[in-house]
Design a protein around this motif. Structure first.
Motif, PDB file in Angstrom:
ATOM      1  N   GLN A  81       0.945  -1.244   0.008  1.00 34.35           N
ATOM      2  CA  GLN A  81       0.079   0.156  -0.026  1.00 34.35           C
ATOM      3  C   GLN A  81       0.953   1.252   0.261  1.00 34.35           C
ATOM      4  N   ALA A  82       0.163   2.224  -0.366  1.00 35.61           N
ATOM      5  CA  ALA A  82       1.207   3.596  -0.573  1.00 35.61           C
ATOM      6  C   ALA A  82       1.495   3.900   0.993  1.00 35.61           C
ATOM      7  N   GLY A  83       2.945   4.408   1.130  1.00 37.34           N
ATOM      8  CA  GLY A  83       3.348   4.666   2.244  1.00 37.34           C
ATOM      9  C   GLY A  83       4.074   3.411   2.932  1.00 37.34           C
ATOM     10  N   GLY A  84       3.949   2.189   2.189  1.00 39.25           N
ATOM     11  CA  GLY A  84       4.820   1.228   2.435  1.00 39.25           C
ATOM     12  C   GLY A  84       6.215   1.069   2.028  1.00 39.25           C
ATOM     13  N   SER A  85       7.153   0.137   2.424  1.00 36.51           N
ATOM     14  CA  SER A  85       8.332  -0.133   1.848  1.00 36.51           C
ATOM     15  C   SER A  85       8.655  -1.377   1.227  1.00 36.51           C
ATOM     16  N   GLY A 136      15.240  11.023  -1.674  1.00 42.83           N
ATOM     17  CA  GLY A 136      14.809  11.075  -0.175  1.00 42.83           C
ATOM     18  C   GLY A 136      14.036   9.987   0.235  1.00 42.83           C
ATOM     19  N   ARG A 137      13.661   9.085  -0.763  1.00 39.18           N
ATOM     20  CA  ARG A 137      12.482   8.064  -0.610  1.00 39.18           C
ATOM     21  C   ARG A 137      13.466   6.723  -0.803  1.00 39.18           C
ATOM     22  N   PHE A 138      14.319   6.617  -1.672  1.00 35.63           N
ATOM     23  CA  PHE A 138      15.047   5.283  -2.106  1.00 35.63           C
ATOM     24  C   PHE A 138      16.400   5.480  -1.601  1.00 35.63           C
ATOM     25  N   THR A 139      17.035   4.256  -1.353  1.00 38.13           N
ATOM     26  CA  THR A 139      18.350   4.384  -1.088  1.00 38.13           C
ATOM     27  C   THR A 139      18.959   3.162  -1.758  1.00 38.13           C
ATOM     28  N   VAL A 140      20.160   3.467  -2.571  1.00 36.68           N
ATOM     29  CA  VAL A 140      20.965   2.360  -3.367  1.00 36.68           C
ATOM     30  C   VAL A 140      22.084   1.962  -2.615  1.00 36.68           C
ATOM     31  N   SER A 141      22.460   0.764  -2.612  1.00 32.14           N
ATOM     32  CA  SER A 141      23.563   0.304  -1.709  1.00 32.14           C
ATOM     33  C   SER A 141      24.108  -0.811  -2.005  1.00 32.14           C
ATOM     34  N   MET A 198      13.478   0.973  -0.689  1.00 34.08           N
ATOM     35  CA  MET A 198      12.124   1.921  -1.015  1.00 34.08           C
ATOM     36  C   MET A 198      11.108   2.313  -0.099  1.00 34.08           C
ATOM     37  N   SER A 199      11.201   3.326   0.486  1.00 35.75           N
ATOM     38  CA  SER A 199      10.134   3.707   1.492  1.00 35.75           C
ATOM     39  C   SER A 199       9.233   4.883   0.884  1.00 35.75           C
ATOM     40  N   SER A 200       8.120   4.978   1.655  1.00 39.48           N
ATOM     41  CA  SER A 200       7.129   5.912   1.340  1.00 39.48           C
ATOM     42  C   SER A 200       6.630   5.839   0.215  1.00 39.48           C
ATOM     43  N   LEU A 201       6.426   4.708  -0.381  1.00 41.21           N
ATOM     44  CA  LEU A 201       6.178   4.083  -1.888  1.00 41.21           C
ATOM     45  C   LEU A 201       4.668   4.893  -2.297  1.00 41.21           C
ATOM     46  N   LYS A 202       4.740   5.481  -3.387  1.00 40.83           N
ATOM     47  CA  LYS A 202       3.535   5.858  -4.093  1.00 40.83           C
ATOM     48  C   LYS A 202       3.081   5.185  -5.277  1.00 40.83           C
ATOM     49  N   PRO A 203       1.781   5.318  -5.626  1.00 39.39           N
ATOM     50  CA  PRO A 203       1.368   4.544  -6.800  1.00 39.39           C
ATOM     51  C   PRO A 203       1.902   4.731  -7.999  1.00 39.39           C
ATOM     52  N   GLU A 204       2.603   5.804  -8.277  1.00 38.63           N
ATOM     53  CA  GLU A 204       3.408   6.137  -9.465  1.00 38.63           C
ATOM     54  C   GLU A 204       4.588   5.595  -9.342  1.00 38.63           C
ATOM     55  N   GLY A 252      18.980  -7.579 -15.559  1.00 36.14           N
ATOM     56  CA  GLY A 252      18.433  -8.769 -14.832  1.00 36.14           C
ATOM     57  C   GLY A 252      16.974  -9.015 -15.559  1.00 36.14           C
ATOM     58  N   GLN A 253      16.165  -9.789 -15.306  1.00 36.98           N
ATOM     59  CA  GLN A 253      14.825 -10.019 -15.703  1.00 36.98           C
ATOM     60  C   GLN A 253      13.649  -9.206 -15.243  1.00 36.98           C
ATOM     61  N   GLY A 254      14.023  -8.669 -13.890  1.00 35.45           N
ATOM     62  CA  GLY A 254      13.097  -7.534 -13.571  1.00 35.45           C
ATOM     63  C   GLY A 254      12.289  -8.116 -12.326  1.00 35.45           C
ATOM     64  N   THR A 255      11.879  -7.284 -11.694  1.00 37.88           N
ATOM     65  CA  THR A 255      10.873  -7.664 -10.597  1.00 37.88           C
ATOM     66  C   THR A 255       9.944  -6.588 -10.333  1.00 37.88           C
ATOM     67  N   GLN A 256       8.588  -7.056 -10.185  1.00 39.12           N
ATOM     68  CA  GLN A 256       7.553  -6.150 -10.317  1.00 39.12           C
ATOM     69  C   GLN A 256       7.209  -5.447  -8.913  1.00 39.12           C
ATOM     70  N   VAL A 257       6.940  -4.221  -8.857  1.00 42.64           N
ATOM     71  CA  VAL A 257       6.486  -3.483  -7.662  1.00 42.64           C
ATOM     72  C   VAL A 257       5.069  -3.004  -8.149  1.00 42.64           C
ATOM     73  N   THR A 258       4.370  -3.299  -7.178  1.00 45.05           N
ATOM     74  CA  THR A 258       2.835  -2.526  -6.988  1.00 45.05           C
ATOM     75  C   THR A 258       2.442  -1.787  -6.012  1.00 45.05           C
ATOM     76  N   VAL A 259       2.238  -0.678  -6.219  1.00 43.95           N
ATOM     77  CA  VAL A 259       1.834   0.229  -5.032  1.00 43.95           C
ATOM     78  C   VAL A 259       0.206   0.701  -5.507  1.00 43.95           C
ATOM     79  N   SER A 260      -0.782   0.275  -4.358  1.00 44.66           N
ATOM     80  CA  SER A 260      -1.786   0.499  -4.229  1.00 44.66           C
ATOM     81  C   SER A 260      -2.232   1.895  -3.537  1.00 44.66           C
ATOM     82  N   SER A 261      -3.097   2.422  -3.677  1.00 43.10           N
ATOM     83  CA  SER A 261      -3.665   3.618  -3.120  1.00 43.10           C
ATOM     84  C   SER A 261      -4.535   3.295  -1.996  1.00 43.10           C
TER      85      SER A 261
END
Length: 122
Positions: free
Chosen positions: A13-17, A65-70, A82-88, A113-122
């Motif tokens: 959900q939106a706001g999640g990580s 400010g929301r994502f951090t690569v390491s 990824m934090s404070s995720l948004k539907p976009e 890579g082949q990719g991994t799906q991220v879905t953020v719902s409002s």
């Protein structure tokens, strides 16, 4: 040749990580640049973040400010927290590797890579 395998995507959900991981078949630090880009249906690829061999990082304005690569050198693994995720933020996320130059909008990496799906719902 570098083989990259992403994991950690899912539905939140939106706001999640979420924390994405990218396992490399060999040390990623033989690659000058490691990065993440994403692609939503009907949209062009969008660079999200990169980390260079020297440890320099860069982020798209939309995720700053929301994502951090390491990375974990010992485990040959790249991460995207990824934090404070948004539907976009909903998209397929790809891990990638390549040579210099490193820049945020880079999407034409020679290895990905082949990719991994991220879905953020409002």
């Amino acid at each position: 040749q570098v083989q990259l395998v992403e994991s950690g995507g899912g539905s939140v959900q939106a706001g999640g990580s979420l924390r994405l991981s990218c396992a490399a078949s060999r040390s990623p630090f033989s690659s000058d640049c490691m990065g993440w880009f994403r692609q939503a249906p009907g949209k062009e690829r969008e660079g999200v973040a990169y980390i260079s061999r020297s440890g320099a990082t860069g982020y798209a304005n939309s995720v700053k400010g929301r994502f951090t690569v390491s990375r974990d050198n010992d485990k040959n693994t790249l991460f995207l927290q990824m934090s404070s995720l948004k539907p976009e933020d909903t998209a397929m996320y790809y891990c990638a590797a390549g040579d210099y130059p490193c820049y945020v909008s880079k999407v034409d990496y020679p290895y990905r890579g082949q990719g991994t799906q991220v879905t953020v719902s409002s």
